[in-house]
Motif scaffolding. Structure first.
Motif, PDB file in Angstrom:
ATOM      1  N   LEU A  33       0.830  -1.206   0.000  1.00 40.79           N
ATOM      2  CA  LEU A  33       0.000   0.000   0.000  1.00 40.79           C
ATOM      3  C   LEU A  33       0.863   1.255   0.000  1.00 40.79           C
ATOM      4  O   LEU A  33       0.585   2.217  -0.731  1.00 40.79           O
ATOM      5  CB  LEU A  33      -0.920  -0.008   1.226  1.00 40.79           C
ATOM      6  CG  LEU A  33      -1.800   1.230   1.406  1.00 40.79           C
ATOM      7  CD1 LEU A  33      -2.783   1.362   0.250  1.00 40.79           C
ATOM      8  CD2 LEU A  33      -2.541   1.174   2.749  1.00 40.79           C
ATOM      9  N   VAL A  34       1.914   1.250   0.803  1.00 36.46           N
ATOM     10  CA  VAL A  34       2.812   2.409   0.861  1.00 36.46           C
ATOM     11  C   VAL A  34       3.432   2.664  -0.510  1.00 36.46           C
ATOM     12  O   VAL A  34       3.476   3.813  -0.993  1.00 36.46           O
ATOM     13  CB  VAL A  34       3.905   2.195   1.918  1.00 36.46           C
ATOM     14  CG1 VAL A  34       4.963   3.291   1.840  1.00 36.46           C
ATOM     15  CG2 VAL A  34       3.306   2.154   3.315  1.00 36.46           C
ATOM     16  N   ILE A  35       3.912   1.611  -1.169  1.00 37.51           N
ATOM     17  CA  ILE A  35       4.554   1.764  -2.475  1.00 37.51           C
ATOM     18  C   ILE A  35       3.547   2.224  -3.523  1.00 37.51           C
ATOM     19  O   ILE A  35       3.853   3.088  -4.362  1.00 37.51           O
ATOM     20  CB  ILE A  35       5.212   0.443  -2.911  1.00 37.51           C
ATOM     21  CG1 ILE A  35       6.261   0.002  -1.900  1.00 37.51           C
ATOM     22  CG2 ILE A  35       5.854   0.599  -4.284  1.00 37.51           C
ATOM     23  CD1 ILE A  35       7.369   0.987  -1.691  1.00 37.51           C
ATOM     24  N   THR A  36       2.332   1.673  -3.497  1.00 38.65           N
ATOM     25  CA  THR A  36       1.322   2.050  -4.490  1.00 38.65           C
ATOM     26  C   THR A  36       0.935   3.514  -4.359  1.00 38.65           C
ATOM     27  O   THR A  36       0.836   4.243  -5.359  1.00 38.65           O
ATOM     28  CB  THR A  36       0.075   1.162  -4.340  1.00 38.65           C
ATOM     29  OG1 THR A  36       0.450  -0.220  -4.456  1.00 38.65           O
ATOM     30  CG2 THR A  36      -0.946   1.482  -5.419  1.00 38.65           C
ATOM     31  N   VAL A  37       0.714   3.963  -3.131  1.00 35.62           N
ATOM     32  CA  VAL A  37       0.354   5.371  -2.909  1.00 35.62           C
ATOM     33  C   VAL A  37       1.506   6.277  -3.334  1.00 35.62           C
ATOM     34  O   VAL A  37       1.301   7.298  -4.015  1.00 35.62           O
ATOM     35  CB  VAL A  37      -0.012   5.608  -1.437  1.00 35.62           C
ATOM     36  CG1 VAL A  37      -0.183   7.103  -1.151  1.00 35.62           C
ATOM     37  CG2 VAL A  37      -1.287   4.856  -1.074  1.00 35.62           C
ATOM     38  N   ALA A  38       2.733   5.919  -2.944  1.00 37.76           N
ATOM     39  CA  ALA A  38       3.901   6.728  -3.322  1.00 37.76           C
ATOM     40  C   ALA A  38       4.075   6.763  -4.832  1.00 37.76           C
ATOM     41  O   ALA A  38       4.433   7.810  -5.402  1.00 37.76           O
ATOM     42  CB  ALA A  38       5.154   6.175  -2.654  1.00 37.76           C
ATOM     43  N   THR A  39       3.801   5.654  -5.503  1.00 39.70           N
ATOM     44  CA  THR A  39       3.913   5.602  -6.968  1.00 39.70           C
ATOM     45  C   THR A  39       2.915   6.529  -7.630  1.00 39.70           C
ATOM     46  O   THR A  39       3.254   7.293  -8.549  1.00 39.70           O
ATOM     47  CB  THR A  39       3.697   4.160  -7.462  1.00 39.70           C
ATOM     48  OG1 THR A  39       4.699   3.302  -6.915  1.00 39.70           O
ATOM     49  CG2 THR A  39       3.754   4.091  -8.981  1.00 39.70           C
ATOM     50  N   GLY A  40       1.654   6.465  -7.185  1.00 39.59           N
ATOM     51  CA  GLY A  40       0.633   7.332  -7.762  1.00 39.59           C
ATOM     52  C   GLY A  40       0.939   8.810  -7.574  1.00 39.59           C
ATOM     53  O   GLY A  40       0.812   9.604  -8.504  1.00 39.59           O
ATOM     54  N   LEU A  41       1.369   9.179  -6.368  1.00 40.97           N
ATOM     55  CA  LEU A  41       1.694  10.578  -6.094  1.00 40.97           C
ATOM     56  C   LEU A  41       2.901  11.041  -6.914  1.00 40.97           C
ATOM     57  O   LEU A  41       2.916  12.143  -7.467  1.00 40.97           O
ATOM     58  CB  LEU A  41       1.973  10.765  -4.600  1.00 40.97           C
ATOM     59  CG  LEU A  41       0.771  10.568  -3.665  1.00 40.97           C
ATOM     60  CD1 LEU A  41       1.205  10.673  -2.214  1.00 40.97           C
ATOM     61  CD2 LEU A  41      -0.335  11.579  -3.957  1.00 40.97           C
TER      62      LEU A  41
END
Length: 375
Positions: free
Chosen positions: A230-238
């Motif tokens: 979840l942390v990586i996915t959110v950071a990727t989108g941002l």
């Protein structure tokens, strides 16, 4: 009922992972740094185009034609040419003040008009390798064009070659390097965070606390997978939206939600690799060594740094079994070419299948490591 309890345990253990990551200032800072400054610096720090190359001209001819050369080298490809004496050439090249020095000999225009073939010398500082190679061809084309225009000998070519560059019309380096920086960092951070989560539990002694709770190794492992994923996915989108699209101005051709769905599928593989390495490593330095041996070759051979087709055939066959190559393939197809699910679904299936196998292996190893820890 037992299934609901499992999901509840995975949820609460995952929230514990998120709190643990939030309390780890170094890892949290590394995540933010990797998806912000690192992406921007990789996109803008190295350019594969000719930009602001320094050029000087030794005008020993002082003719109308030699004056045209001084006006032909324009920004943003070149800095404004400096007119220097011949005695200054060696010193300026030795001190690195100019990448290119164009020496126009005496009577150049007169010899050219008389039909003789005068020679122009171009001195190049090849320590600036990228600009040296590209700039030499630029200068040769500019000089040839100015001579042809001056002599009035421009002729229509027998065949007109129409070049149409798709997906990156201006061949802008940052459009490629910015996106590839994100793709590489997804693999890097996913493996590192999930592996560090296991090692951190062991070093802090909290793994022993988990073993006395009514939770299974599967629940502990899946909590680490979803929390770090979840942390990586959110950071990727941002990072994709704010750094690449807004700050760097890179157009996103395809669907960002579809890309993030693919990222989620790929993270099952990447976090499973991290879990596996975390069970093998006994400390963070050991995890770092294993990380170098596994992740760096996986990123370099994924097809993002060099074209997949240019690799030796046996290496292509090996890397076709590694999800990182399929991840780069569908990511570029979606973000650059606007591909939809009807085009990238084979890569989605390949990533999911290999990711499931790797996750199963990691869970078996994690269960064995916990069993050994409890004894």
């Amino acid at each position: 009922m037992r299934g609901v309890q499992k999901l509840r345990n995975i949820l609460w253990l995952g929230l514990k992972e998120l709190r643990s990551l939030a309390a780890d200032v170094f890892l949290l800072g590394f995540v933010i740094y990797s998806f912000s400054f690192t992406v921007y610096s990789q996109a803008t720090g190295v350019s594969h185009e000719l930009r602001s190359a320094s050029i000087a001209i030794v005008d020993e001819d002082r003719s109308a034609l030699s004056g045209r050369f001084a006006q032909a080298f324009l920004p943003p490809f070149f800095q404004r040419p400096q007119i220097i004496p011949l005695a200054e050439v060696d010193r300026r090249m030795d001190t690195g003040r100019n990448t290119f020095v164009l020496d126009i000999p005496p009577d150049f225009e007169a010899d050219l008009v008389a039909g003789r073939q005068p020679v122009i010398q171009l001195n190049i500082d090849a320590t600036a390798m990228m600009q040296a190679g590209i700039g030499a061809s630029y200068i040769q084309e500019i000089v040839a064009r100015e001579i042809a225009t001056f002599l009035g000998r421009e002729a229509e070519p027998a065949v007109e070659l129409q070049i149409r560059v798709a997906f990156n019309p201006n061949l802008t380096t940052s459009w490629f390097t910015g996106v590839m920086a994100i793709l590489n960092n997804i693999t890097l951070l996913a493996v590192l965070l999930s592996g560090a989560a296991v090692v951190r539990e062991r070093e802090h002694g909290t793994l022993d606390h988990l073993l006395v709770l009514p939770v299974t190794p599967f629940e502990i492992a899946m909590a680490k997978v979803w929390a770090n994923g979840l942390v990586i996915t959110v950071a990727t989108g941002l990072s994709l939206w704010f750094v690449v699209h807004r700050l760097l101005g890179v157009p996103i051709a395809g669907s960002i939600p579809l890309f993030l769905c693919g990222v989620t599928l790929y993270l099952f593989f990447a976090t499973a690799v991290g879990l596996l390495l975390g069970t093998l490593a006994r400390s963070m330095p050991q995890l770092g060594l294993l990380f170098i041996l596994v992740v760096l070759p996986m990123n370099l051979l994924s097809g993002g740094s060099t074209p997949f087709e240019s690799m030796p055939r046996p290496l292509q066959l090996v890397m076709s079994l590694v999800p990182s190559s399929h991840f780069v393939n569908f990511a570029q197809a979606i973000l650059y070419r606007g591909a939809g699910l009807d085009i990238v679904w084979p890569q989605f299936v390949a990533v999911t299948a290999v990711g499931a196998i790797m996750l199963a292996i990691a869970l078996l190893r994690f269960r064995a490591a916990l069993a050994a820890q409890s004894q």
